[in-house]
Write a protein that holds these residues in place. Sequence first.
Motif, PDB file in Angstrom:
ATOM      1  N   VAL A 174      -6.090  -0.592  10.646  1.00 57.34           N
ATOM      2  CA  VAL A 174      -5.005  -0.162   9.754  1.00 57.34           C
ATOM      3  C   VAL A 174      -5.523  -0.084   8.326  1.00 57.34           C
ATOM      4  O   VAL A 174      -5.353   0.921   7.628  1.00 57.34           O
ATOM      5  CB  VAL A 174      -3.805  -1.134   9.845  1.00 57.34           C
ATOM      6  N   HIS A 195       0.823  -1.216   0.000  1.00 59.64           N
ATOM      7  CA  HIS A 195       0.000   0.000   0.000  1.00 59.64           C
ATOM      8  C   HIS A 195       0.858   1.266   0.000  1.00 59.64           C
ATOM      9  O   HIS A 195       1.975   1.256   0.523  1.00 59.64           O
ATOM     10  CB  HIS A 195      -0.894   0.020   1.252  1.00 59.64           C
ATOM     11  N   ASP A 255       3.425  -3.841   3.751  1.00 55.06           N
ATOM     12  CA  ASP A 255       2.504  -4.965   3.997  1.00 55.06           C
ATOM     13  C   ASP A 255       3.253  -6.265   4.273  1.00 55.06           C
ATOM     14  O   ASP A 255       4.254  -6.564   3.631  1.00 55.06           O
ATOM     15  CB  ASP A 255       1.606  -5.187   2.776  1.00 55.06           C
ATOM     16  N   TYR A 291      -1.425   3.251   5.994  1.00 51.63           N
ATOM     17  CA  TYR A 291      -0.390   2.271   6.302  1.00 51.63           C
ATOM     18  C   TYR A 291       0.884   2.952   6.748  1.00 51.63           C
ATOM     19  O   TYR A 291       1.329   3.925   6.146  1.00 51.63           O
ATOM     20  CB  TYR A 291      -0.141   1.390   5.063  1.00 51.63           C
TER      21      TYR A 291
END
Length: 237
Positions: A117, A95, A126, A122
Motif C-alpha cells: 500500500v 496520505h 491512514d 492509498y
Amino acid sequence: MGTFVKIPAIQTVEILKLAGFDFIIIDGEHAPLSMHDLDVMIMAARAIELPPIVRVPDHGYADVQRVLDAGAAGVMVPHVSDLDEARRVIAQMIHPPFGTRGAGGGMRAGGWGLDPVAASRYTAVDDVWRILMIEEQRAVERVEEILSAENLSALFIGPSDLSMSMGLARSDAKVNAAIARVRDAAKARGVRVGTVAPTGKQGRQLVEEGYDFVLVSNDTGLLGAAGREAVSATNST
Ligand code: 3PY
Ligand code: MG
C-alpha cells in the motif's frame, strides 16, 4: 490509560509497559528528545506492543512526517485553536487523496519498502490517531467548529496552558467550567476526549466523569514521586 514519556531512554518505555500502561505519549513538545531518540523509542515501544503516540512541538509539517514515517501510532498536536488549524494538521497525517502526508514508504511505517500500500496509492484514510490539544481560551470558544473537522480521532485538554491563556489559576472555577465545556462538547459529538491527571486517583475520577482516556503524570513525575516516597519512608523510621 497512558503517560507522557520525557526521558530519552528505551528502558523507561519497557518499564512503563510492564507497569500496565495501555499506551505512551512520547513528548516532543516539552522534553529534550531528538529525532533519533524518538525513532529508537518508537521502535522499542512497537516491539513490545505499547502503542507510541508522539506529541509534536508545533503545527509544522516536518515533525509529523518524520514521526509517522518512524512508525508512531498517532500524533498529538498542541495548541490547536480553530477549524483551519485543525484541518491543516489533521491533513498532514493522511496520505493523498484524503490529506497532504508525503509518501515515505521506504521507512518503518511502510515496512521498509515492503508494504504494497505504501508503495502504491492509498485507498483509505491512514490508521493513525490524530489527537488535537485544546489548551487556549480561543479554542474553547471554538470547540464545536474544531469538533466538526473530518478525521479527528480525539481531543485532549491541556489544563495548564488553558488556565494561563485565561489569565487564571488552574483551580479557578472558570477554568474548570471551560474544561467541562470542551469535555461535554466532545461527548455530545461522539468524539473521544482525554486529559491529564497528576495521580492515578485523579485519573480514576476523570474516567468516572466520562473521559475516554487519561494521561497520568509522566516518567519524570512518576520517578520523582517514587523517589520522594522512598526517601521520606526511610527517614521516618
Ligand atoms: C497542558 O496542561 O498545557 C498540557 O499540555 C498537558 O499535557
Ligand atoms: Mg500544554
